[in-house]
Design a protein around this motif. Structure first.
Motif, PDB file in Angstrom:
ATOM      1  N   GLY A 111       0.785  -1.227   0.000  1.00 30.85           N
ATOM      2  CA  GLY A 111       0.000   0.000   0.000  1.00 30.85           C
ATOM      3  C   GLY A 111       0.814   1.273   0.000  1.00 30.85           C
ATOM      4  N   ASP A 112       2.139   1.181   0.028  1.00 35.14           N
ATOM      5  CA  ASP A 112       2.971   2.384   0.000  1.00 35.14           C
ATOM      6  C   ASP A 112       4.044   2.205  -1.068  1.00 35.14           C
ATOM      7  N   ASP A 113       4.918   3.216  -1.209  1.00 35.07           N
ATOM      8  CA  ASP A 113       5.958   3.131  -2.230  1.00 35.07           C
ATOM      9  C   ASP A 113       6.969   2.040  -1.927  1.00 35.07           C
ATOM     10  N   CYS A 114       7.221   1.794  -0.666  1.00 40.30           N
ATOM     11  CA  CYS A 114       8.149   0.742  -0.241  1.00 40.30           C
ATOM     12  C   CYS A 114       7.590   0.054   1.001  1.00 40.30           C
ATOM     13  N   ALA A 115       8.038  -1.156   1.213  1.00 43.04           N
ATOM     14  CA  ALA A 115       7.803  -1.814   2.495  1.00 43.04           C
ATOM     15  C   ALA A 115       8.927  -1.406   3.441  1.00 43.04           C
ATOM     16  N   ILE A 116       8.683  -1.557   4.743  1.00 40.23           N
ATOM     17  CA  ILE A 116       9.694  -1.240   5.745  1.00 40.23           C
ATOM     18  C   ILE A 116       9.889  -2.459   6.630  1.00 40.23           C
ATOM     19  N   GLN A 117      11.127  -2.921   6.710  1.00 41.36           N
ATOM     20  CA  GLN A 117      11.468  -4.033   7.593  1.00 41.36           C
ATOM     21  C   GLN A 117      12.542  -3.580   8.560  1.00 41.36           C
TER      22      GLN A 117
ATOM     23  N   GLY B  39       4.946 -19.163   7.195  1.00 37.55           N
ATOM     24  CA  GLY B  39       5.122 -18.056   8.132  1.00 37.55           C
ATOM     25  C   GLY B  39       5.779 -16.852   7.504  1.00 37.55           C
ATOM     26  N   ILE B  40       5.373 -16.512   6.274  1.00 41.90           N
ATOM     27  CA  ILE B  40       5.965 -15.381   5.564  1.00 41.90           C
ATOM     28  C   ILE B  40       4.843 -14.550   4.962  1.00 41.90           C
ATOM     29  N   VAL B  41       4.965 -13.224   4.996  1.00 45.07           N
ATOM     30  CA  VAL B  41       3.884 -12.335   4.593  1.00 45.07           C
ATOM     31  C   VAL B  41       4.256 -11.553   3.329  1.00 45.07           C
ATOM     32  N   LEU B  42       3.261 -11.301   2.493  1.00 49.52           N
ATOM     33  CA  LEU B  42       3.448 -10.471   1.314  1.00 49.52           C
ATOM     34  C   LEU B  42       3.629  -9.020   1.748  1.00 49.52           C
ATOM     35  N   ALA B  43       4.759  -8.403   1.370  1.00 49.20           N
ATOM     36  CA  ALA B  43       5.075  -7.045   1.800  1.00 49.20           C
ATOM     37  C   ALA B  43       4.904  -6.019   0.691  1.00 49.20           C
ATOM     38  N   GLY B  44       4.728  -6.463  -0.565  1.00 48.75           N
ATOM     39  CA  GLY B  44       4.586  -5.523  -1.662  1.00 48.75           C
ATOM     40  C   GLY B  44       4.974  -6.170  -2.971  1.00 48.75           C
ATOM     41  N   GLY B  45       5.026  -5.355  -4.025  1.00 45.68           N
ATOM     42  CA  GLY B  45       5.414  -5.892  -5.323  1.00 45.68           C
ATOM     43  C   GLY B  45       4.990  -5.006  -6.463  1.00 45.68           C
ATOM     44  N   ASP B  46       4.804  -5.625  -7.630  1.00 45.16           N
ATOM     45  CA  ASP B  46       4.465  -4.874  -8.834  1.00 45.16           C
ATOM     46  C   ASP B  46       3.733  -5.804  -9.791  1.00 45.16           C
ATOM     47  N   THR B  47       2.855  -5.254 -10.606  1.00 50.21           N
ATOM     48  CA  THR B  47       2.190  -6.024 -11.659  1.00 50.21           C
ATOM     49  C   THR B  47       2.342  -5.291 -12.976  1.00 50.21           C
ATOM     50  N   THR B  48       2.488  -6.058 -14.049  1.00 50.47           N
ATOM     51  CA  THR B  48       2.611  -5.470 -15.374  1.00 50.47           C
ATOM     52  C   THR B  48       2.099  -6.468 -16.400  1.00 50.47           C
ATOM     53  N   ARG B  49       2.022  -6.054 -17.652  1.00 49.37           N
ATOM     54  CA  ARG B  49       1.478  -6.906 -18.696  1.00 49.37           C
ATOM     55  C   ARG B  49       2.589  -7.438 -19.587  1.00 49.37           C
TER      56      ARG B  49
END
Length: 321
Positions: free
Chosen positions: A32-38, A119-129
């Protein structure tokens, strides 16, 4: 359906559903943001890896999207297991020919099931065609200085593998079988739903001198350890752990599949003999000793009469033949 609607509908809910299980993991901001933060906890090392899967190369054309979601994440998480890391989060770059809702529902379901189990969560990404391609980057943590590496094998160490080898490679000839027999179905399960050896990798932190996950075949992947460590080894093909289903289907060629076919996602490790002797019986039972590290470079194979195998290492993306 546009790109952002696709993300909102199929991937944002997945990230929210798994987030409560990761309280304290160090993931501060996800989708939901430009980057994830860990945030990496004190005295922990960040371990990360990226894998790309291309349709027609790493999985068949028209492959079941639910199986693909599971496999894609399992393949990436297996690299964390090989380092003895605890999974934290992953990102997904997804290239799609079209926003097919039925395909997306199946893929997202398989991905979510795998994420919850590992035990791992989706933190972000990208979609394209474009042509169907998936790239997943996984992040994990390991206590400072305890990550398993490929370059620690030493002369005299035992060569060990987890689980059973060769099933997933042998399953390829049955991928389009609509009613597989019992043995074929057993092999297919290993291909469709690989199980990264996360708990075993963590347990091996203080035991193994080197480790790798078996993705391109035992022959090829063990060679990576030997070359990184500047040593060689001899392994006994008769000692390779084979499933009854593989033995029945492949007969004398079963050991060849265990040696050279990929997609097992088991662990291959080297262990100093004194550490093996001191290990718990429970840990020893999860591994099979198949050989020993030697000073002379190269990989030597001992085989019984009637075994069918090749000296050629396993999968290589840029092999000419």
């Amino acid at each position: 359906m546009g790109e952002f609607e696709l993300i909102r509908r199929y991937f944002a809910p997945m990230a929210k559903a798994t987030k409560p299980a990761l309280d304290g993991s160090g993931l501060l901001l996800g989708v939901g943001d430009d980057c994830a933060i860990q945030r990496v906890p004190a005295n922990q090392d960040l371990v990360f890896s990226v894998d790309t899967l291309v349709e027609g190369v790493h999985f068949p054309l028209g492959y079941c999207p639910r199986f693909l979601g599971w496999r894609a994440l399992a393949v990436a998480v297996s690299d964390l297991a090989a380092m003895g890391a605890q999974p934290v989060c992953f990102t997904l770059a997804l290239t799609l020919p079209a926003a097919d809702e039925a395909w997306l529902e199946g893929f997202a379901a398989g991905l979510a099931e795998a994420g919850q189990q590992f035990g791992i969560v989706l933190a972000g990404g990208d979609t394209t065609r474009g042509p169907l391609t998936l790239s997943l980057q996984v992040h994990g943590t390991v206590p400072q200085g305890q990550a398993l590496r490929r370059d620690g094998a030493r002369e005299g160490d035992l060569v060990c593998v987890s689980g059973q080898l060769g099933d997933a490679g042998a399953a390829l000839e049955f991928l389009y079988d609509t009613a597989p027999a019992t043995d074929a179905a057993s092999l297919l399960q290993r291909y469709h739903c690989p199980q990264p050896r996360l708990e075993l990798g963590i347990a091996l932190r203080s035991m193994a001198s080197a480790a790798i996950d078996i993705s391109d075949g035992l022959h090829a992947d063990l060679l990576h350890i030997l070359r990184a460590s500047g040593v060689g080894a001899t392994i006994d093909l008769a000692a390779l752990p084979l499933s009854p289903a593989l033995r029945r289907i492949k007969g004398g060629a079963a050991a060849g599949f265990a040696l050279q076919s990929g997609d097992d996602y088991e662990l291959c490790v080297t262990v100093p003999e004194q550490r093996w002797a001191a290990a718990s019986r429970e840990l020893q039972q999860q591994l099979t000793v198949i050989g020993q590290v030697q000073q002379e470079p190269g990989l030597r194979l001992n085989a019984d009469a009637g075994m069918v195998y090749s000296q050629r290492p396993g999968f290589d993306h840029f092999s000419i033949t």
